[in-house]
Structures are given as C-alpha cells and as structure tokens.
Design a protein around this motif. Structure first.
Motif, PDB file in Angstrom:
ATOM      1  N   GLY A  94       0.486  -0.974   0.125  1.00 56.71           N
ATOM      2  CA  GLY A  94      -0.213   0.114  -0.330  1.00 56.71           C
ATOM      3  C   GLY A  94       0.824   1.168  -0.260  1.00 56.71           C
ATOM      4  N   ASN A  95      -0.237   2.377   0.276  1.00 54.09           N
ATOM      5  CA  ASN A  95       0.802   3.513   0.046  1.00 54.09           C
ATOM      6  C   ASN A  95       1.226   4.045   1.807  1.00 54.09           C
ATOM      7  N   PRO A  96       1.641   4.746   2.115  1.00 55.63           N
ATOM      8  CA  PRO A  96       1.437   4.952   3.580  1.00 55.63           C
ATOM      9  C   PRO A  96       0.925   6.285   3.189  1.00 55.63           C
ATOM     10  N   LEU A 134      -5.361   8.888   8.317  1.00 51.74           N
ATOM     11  CA  LEU A 134      -5.569   7.452   9.144  1.00 51.74           C
ATOM     12  C   LEU A 134      -6.497   7.734   9.883  1.00 51.74           C
ATOM     13  N   ALA A 135      -6.353   8.734  10.658  1.00 49.40           N
ATOM     14  CA  ALA A 135      -7.080   8.253  12.085  1.00 49.40           C
ATOM     15  C   ALA A 135      -8.562   8.793  12.157  1.00 49.40           C
ATOM     16  N   LEU A 136      -9.055   9.019  10.955  1.00 52.30           N
ATOM     17  CA  LEU A 136     -10.544   9.202   9.987  1.00 52.30           C
ATOM     18  C   LEU A 136     -11.095   7.850  10.045  1.00 52.30           C
ATOM     19  N   ALA A 189      -7.238  17.329   6.194  1.00 52.01           N
ATOM     20  CA  ALA A 189      -7.781  16.189   7.368  1.00 52.01           C
ATOM     21  C   ALA A 189      -9.165  16.393   7.449  1.00 52.01           C
ATOM     22  N   GLU A 190      -9.435  17.814   7.880  1.00 52.40           N
ATOM     23  CA  GLU A 190     -10.484  18.156   8.981  1.00 52.40           C
ATOM     24  C   GLU A 190     -11.070  18.436   7.582  1.00 52.40           C
ATOM     25  N   THR A 249      -9.021   5.985   0.153  1.00 60.86           N
ATOM     26  CA  THR A 249      -9.628   4.850   0.517  1.00 60.86           C
ATOM     27  C   THR A 249      -9.337   4.399   1.733  1.00 60.86           C
ATOM     28  N   ALA A 250      -8.239   5.463   2.064  1.00 58.52           N
ATOM     29  CA  ALA A 250      -8.459   5.510   4.062  1.00 58.52           C
ATOM     30  C   ALA A 250      -8.925   5.864   4.907  1.00 58.52           C
ATOM     31  N   VAL A 251      -9.666   6.400   4.019  1.00 59.61           N
ATOM     32  CA  VAL A 251     -10.924   7.056   4.568  1.00 59.61           C
ATOM     33  C   VAL A 251     -11.987   6.801   4.516  1.00 59.61           C
TER      34      VAL A 251
END
Length: 402
Positions: free
Chosen positions: A164-166, A172-174, A256-257, A278-280
C-alpha cells in the motif's frame, strides 16, 4: 549494530508524491527505535512535513530527458551523487537503503549496490516509474501500492510485496469515523482539489457543472475548492454568479478536517490522493492528469473505480454537463454516496506504513509480518488482498536476506 537500533537511509525525489510516503516511513522507523537519514534534492528538502529528527542530505540530480546530448551531464551528476552517498554510508552504516522514486533515488540505490547494502524500492503508482524500472533488477525487494502494477516484469514478482501507500497519520485517524450523514434534506459537501497547486481544468469546469444540477440539489451544495492563485478570482466570480456557497483557497492546511466532512471529492488521481480517499472511504470523481508519465494517474484509478468507490472522467470528456450527470448518479438516492464510500474504504490499506516498515526491517534481523507476496507463490492472495501467513512471510524475508 544492535538488532533493536539500526540505521536506514531513505531516498526520494522532490515531489510530494515521493516525499510524503518517505516521511511516513521515517516516522514509523524512528518510532521503532531506529535512526533514519534522507537523501533528496533541493526541492525535496523543502517539501512541508519533513520530520524534525530527519537529516536531509542534498545530492546532485542527474536528469535524463529525450535529448541524448544531455545524458553525459546526467550520468556525471549521478556518479557524483553516488560518491557522496557512499561517503554517507561509510559513516552511517545503514542496514538498508529505501528508494521512493524520482531522480535522487538513482545515485543512492546505485551506491547501496556498490557497498553491498540491501535495498528496497517503493512504487506509489499503478505503473512502475522510470527510475524504479532502472533499479528494479538491482534491488532486494519491491513494495507496491497496488496488486497490479504495469511495467512490472514477471521475473521481479518473486521479490515484490503489496504494502500500500502510506498516508498521513491525521488522515488515517479518520478511517474508523462514520461517513457523514447524507439525506434528501442535508447539505452536499464537495471538496475539490488538483494536487498541492490546484488545477485550472477544475477551476473552469466544476463551478459550471455544479450549476447544472437540479435546483433542489444545487441549493444544498457547500463547496470547498483549492485553486491556483491566478484562478481564485475568476472561480469566486463564477460561484457568486451561480449563487453557490464556496470557500476557496490556494492551500488548506487542515485538509484532514476538510476530508472528514466531505461527501464527494472531485480532483486529480495522484497516488497520495487515492491512498487518502481509500484510507478514509470517500467517493470521488477523478480526472487523471493527461500528461502524467505512462498515463499513471488513469492506472491509479482502476482499482477503486472497478470496486465502485469512484468514477473516472478523462480530461477530454470532463465537461460541465458530464460532471453534473455523474454527480446526479451518485447523489440521486440517499444511500448511493454512502455505498460508494464503503467500497472506496474497502480498497484502503491502512497498515501500509507498518507493512513497509516490516519489509524494510527484515533487512537487519526482524521478522516480516503479514506482508503480501505478489509473486507466483501468492498471486491469488495478492489479487484478493489476503495477507500471507507469518511463516511464508518469514521464509521470504530469509530468502531476501541470505
């Protein structure tokens, strides 16, 4: 050097797409107790987000364009950078060197091969980049962001791992937060970006496309759009004429917000953008940059589009009418956006930085845990996103180190 306290060198070209994954890995390796150094160019050293603990060593960059006359100068720069990297390795004694693509990677990885230091490359895109193609035969392992990567030769697959892609920790916290409620009465919050500098095509098309939505939907729009400085005034005027509320800026620090509140993303298809979406888990309308090398941005969209988490529109077809049509399809029912968000979320690889760190740490004595082998021994697992067992990963790591 003790097993718990090793040294690693990261090398990356001077764009955010290369540097941000390098910064994420640096933070993870430092958290695990290792020392990390960075090789880059002047642009890379100035990319926002570099950890304070990470020393940057600026190397000469040899570029190779279409004109062969310039290749001699490029080779000379590469060899100069290789000598500088070798001197760094003598003092720093790295357990491995990790390249993230871009021209500064080339001298660092060539020096690693000369010094018999294990090396890893990470490919963020769904097409193996030019420098990574040069280095792929010479490195010990290849980490990829996608199960399928174009320009990847079959003989390299046995040392290739899907990691994957960091992405940034605040994004990521979301991942475990719910998709924002969207109903027939709620606002439709749209986030529009074209990368760090915005994109003029988005400035030209998006306001007029949103204006073509049915009045009942248009009146519920709330737009946040990143623009180029030269476009801000014209875009603001367009939204004002269409009576659509929009917040415009050339850069948003709290992205991020913004992403947390977003129902629909519209923008380019860079590797970091798709990794964060895709992470969120956010549905998107993606417009690949048409001049991207090897059309890699279009390739980046394949996985999430096939999963149903996004729609891709070629720039040549990206008109206000087509944009309005796609938005209507996604928002015509209250659950459609939420379903697309879940499908995008399923494409996310939230353990990317941990898996990449495990792969890198395997060059120095640590076991590699649950990193997907893309080669022939795990082709099915890679295509389905199923991690291999620890025993198989450990065997692969031992093969790589021996």
């Amino acid at each position: 050097m003790s097993g718990a306290n090793r040294h690693y060198v990261l090398a990356a070209g001077g764009t955010g797409g290369h540097m941000l994954p390098a910064f994420a890995l640096a933070n993870e390796l430092e958290r695990r107790g290792h020392h990390v150094a960075l090789i880059t160019d002047e642009r890379g050293a100035n990319i926002p987000g570099k950890p304070d603990f990470l020393p940057a060593h600026i190397m000469p960059v040899g570029r190779f364009g279409k004109n062969p006359v310039r290749w001699l100068g490029g080779v000379a720069k590469v060899m100069e950078g290789r000598k500088m990297a070798l001197r760094l390795f003598e003092n720093f004694e790295p357990s491995a060197v990790v390249g993230f693509g871009g021209y500064p990677t080339l001298p660092a990885l060539l020096a690693a091969r000369s010094a018999k230091v294990p090396s890893v490359i990470h490919e963020q895109n769904a097409v193996l980049g030019r420098v990574n193609r040069l280095l792929a035969p010479r490195v010990n392992a290849i980490g990829t962001a996608y199960p399928q990567v174009a320009r990847m030769k079959a003989k390299w697959l046995d040392k290739t791992y899907l990691v994957g892609n960091p992405v940034r920790a605040e994004v990521l916290a979301l991942r475990d937060e719910p998709f924002p409620t969207f109903s027939e009465d709620s606002l439709l919050k749209v986030l529009v970006t074209g990368g760090s500098q915005g994109a003029s095509i988005l400035a030209q098309v998006v306001p007029d496309g949103l204006a073509m939505l049915p009045p009942a939907l248009r009146q519920r729009l709330q737009v946040t759009q990143q623009c180029r400085p030269e476009d801000v005034g014209a875009v603001r005027e367009r939204y004002r004429n269409h009576d659509i509320p929009a917040e415009l800026a050339t850069y948003f620090e709290n992205m991020a917000e913004r992403l947390a509140d977003t129902h629909l993303f519209i923008g380019r298809a860079g590797a970091s953008t798709i990794a964060e979406l895709t992470a969120v888990g956010r549905p998107a309308i993606l417009v690949p940059l048409p001049i991207a090398t090897d059309d890699h941005q279009a390739a980046n969209t394949r996985e999430v589009v096939e999963a149903g988490g996004a729609r891709m529109i070629r720039q040549s077809s990206f008109t206000p009418k087509e944009l309005a049509r796609q938005i209507q399809v996604l928002s015509q029912r209250s659950g459609t956006l939420g379903n697309a968000a879940h499908k995008a979320w399923n494409c996310g690889r939230p353990d990317a930085v941990k898996d990449l760190a495990d792969l890198v740490e395997s060059f120095g004595g640590a076991e590699m845990m649950d990193v997907i082998r893309v080669g022939k021994n795990n082709a099915r697992g890679a295509s389905q996103g199923v991690a291999v067992g620890q025993g198989a990963a450990r065997d692969a790591a031992e093969e790589r180190v021996s």
